[in-house]
Design a protein around this motif. Structure first.
Motif, short mmCIF file in Angstrom:
data_model
loop_
_atom_site.label_atom_id
_atom_site.label_comp_id
_atom_site.label_asym_id
_atom_site.label_seq_id
_atom_site.Cartn_x
_atom_site.Cartn_y
_atom_site.Cartn_z
N VAL A 151 0.66 5.22 1.00
CA VAL A 151 -0.13 6.18 1.77
C VAL A 151 0.61 7.50 1.75
CG1 VAL A 151 -1.13 6.70 4.03
CG2 VAL A 151 -0.98 4.31 3.24
N TRP A 185 0.86 -1.20 0.00
CA TRP A 185 0.00 0.00 0.00
C TRP A 185 0.89 1.24 0.00
CZ3 TRP A 185 -5.43 0.27 0.17
CH2 TRP A 185 -6.08 -0.96 0.28
N SER A 223 -4.07 0.84 11.47
CA SER A 223 -4.45 1.40 10.17
C SER A 223 -4.10 0.44 9.05
CB SER A 223 -3.76 2.75 9.95
OG SER A 223 -4.16 3.70 10.92
N GLU A 224 -2.91 -0.16 9.14
CA GLU A 224 -2.49 -1.11 8.12
C GLU A 224 -3.43 -2.31 8.08
OE1 GLU A 224 1.51 -3.58 6.80
OE2 GLU A 224 1.16 -3.15 8.91
N HIS A 269 -7.32 7.64 9.73
CA HIS A 269 -5.98 7.17 10.07
C HIS A 269 -5.04 8.32 10.40
CE1 HIS A 269 -6.78 3.30 7.51
NE2 HIS A 269 -7.48 3.35 8.62
N LEU A 299 -6.60 -1.53 6.19
CA LEU A 299 -6.40 -1.51 4.75
C LEU A 299 -6.37 -2.94 4.20
CD1 LEU A 299 -3.62 1.23 4.37
CD2 LEU A 299 -6.08 1.52 4.12
N CYS A 353 -11.01 8.78 2.28
CA CYS A 353 -9.55 8.87 2.22
C CYS A 353 -8.89 8.58 3.56
CB CYS A 353 -9.12 10.24 1.71
SG CYS A 353 -9.60 11.62 2.78
N SER A 389 -5.06 6.29 0.29
CA SER A 389 -4.30 5.07 0.60
C SER A 389 -4.62 4.08 -0.50
CB SER A 389 -4.71 4.51 1.97
OG SER A 389 -4.46 5.44 2.99
#
Length: 239
Positions: free
Chosen positions: A18, A16, A33-34, A211, A37, A180, A130
């Motif tokens: 970001v 990813w 946050s990861e 995030h 995603l 977002c 992201s």
């Protein structure tokens, strides 16, 4: 795209991408946050809307001034100069061929033939997103394949709020979440910039599920970083 080229050149595998700036700060531990995603099953988290459609967040006059004219920035402007020169933008309301803007420095634009059409429909949204690597790779390939589109956006006002959305959404290939995952506050905005956050804004920001948040003025409100660091440490301990 320079960062993407560097990653490719170094052979660094990425899942990813970001994008953040020096005015951003995390609201949640990065591993949380990861995980969101990765577990989402989505190809990207990106704010987007059809720029001239009924759900657009922008007035049509702003869309046309920003993206249907090719601009040249003449000089940077201080906040005071922007306020003093803002009345000259009245010329934009009385004729269709020329635009004058002060939000991004003094800029003059002329009406131009656009690359937009059925296969490239203009979309807008936040400049922050992201994106999974397949989306990033598609963007990199598109930039190489369509230098005319890149050249056109370079001379639009605020291209970063439209170029990725336009290309990705027009492809029809990706599953995007229209969020977002950034917190910002445009209430009382001047010259299309979000406010600098204060301690009073933190409860709303932390409750947003975003995030990252922006913008933080570290010199005026250094205590905000301490408050956020304490929140992040507590959230990490609860995992």
């Amino acid at each position: 795209m320079a960062a993407v080229d560097w990653l490719n050149g170094e052979g660094i595998p990425v899942d990813w991408l970001v994008n953040i700036t020096g005015q951003d700060y995390p609201l949640r531990p990065l591993d949380q946050s990861e995980a969101e995603l990765v577990d989402s099953g989505a190809d990207g988290f990106m704010e987007y809307w059809d720029a001239l459609g009924p759900q657009s967040h922008w007035p049509r006059s702003r869309v046309r001034s920003r993206y249907y004219f090719q601009h040249r920035r003449l000089v940077g402007l201080s906040p005071r100069a922007k306020r003093m020169l803002r009345p000259i933008q009245a010329v934009n309301r009385v004729q269709p061929l020329v635009r004058l803007h002060v939000s991004y420095g003094l800029a003059v634009g002329r009406r131009a033939r656009t690359p937009f059409g059925p296969d490239l429909r203009l979309h807008g949204g936040s400049a922050f997103a992201s994106l999974s690597w397949p989306v990033v790779a598609y963007l990199r390939e598109y930039f190489d394949r369509r230098p005319d589109v890149v050249a056109y956006f370079r001379r639009c006002l605020s291209p970063v709020e439209a170029v990725f959305q336009t290309i990705v959404c027009s492809s029809g290939q990706f599953n995007l979440v229209p969020d977002c995952k950034r917190y910002f506050d445009f209430r009382g905005s001047q010259f299309n910039h979000p406010k600098s956050l204060t301690a009073e804004d933190l409860p709303r920001a932390l409750a947003s599920g975003a995030h990252f948040a922006r913008k933080f003025d570290y010199e005026r409100h250094p205590e905000l970083l301490d408050l956020l660091d304490a929140h992040l440490a507590a959230a990490a301990r609860q995992e």
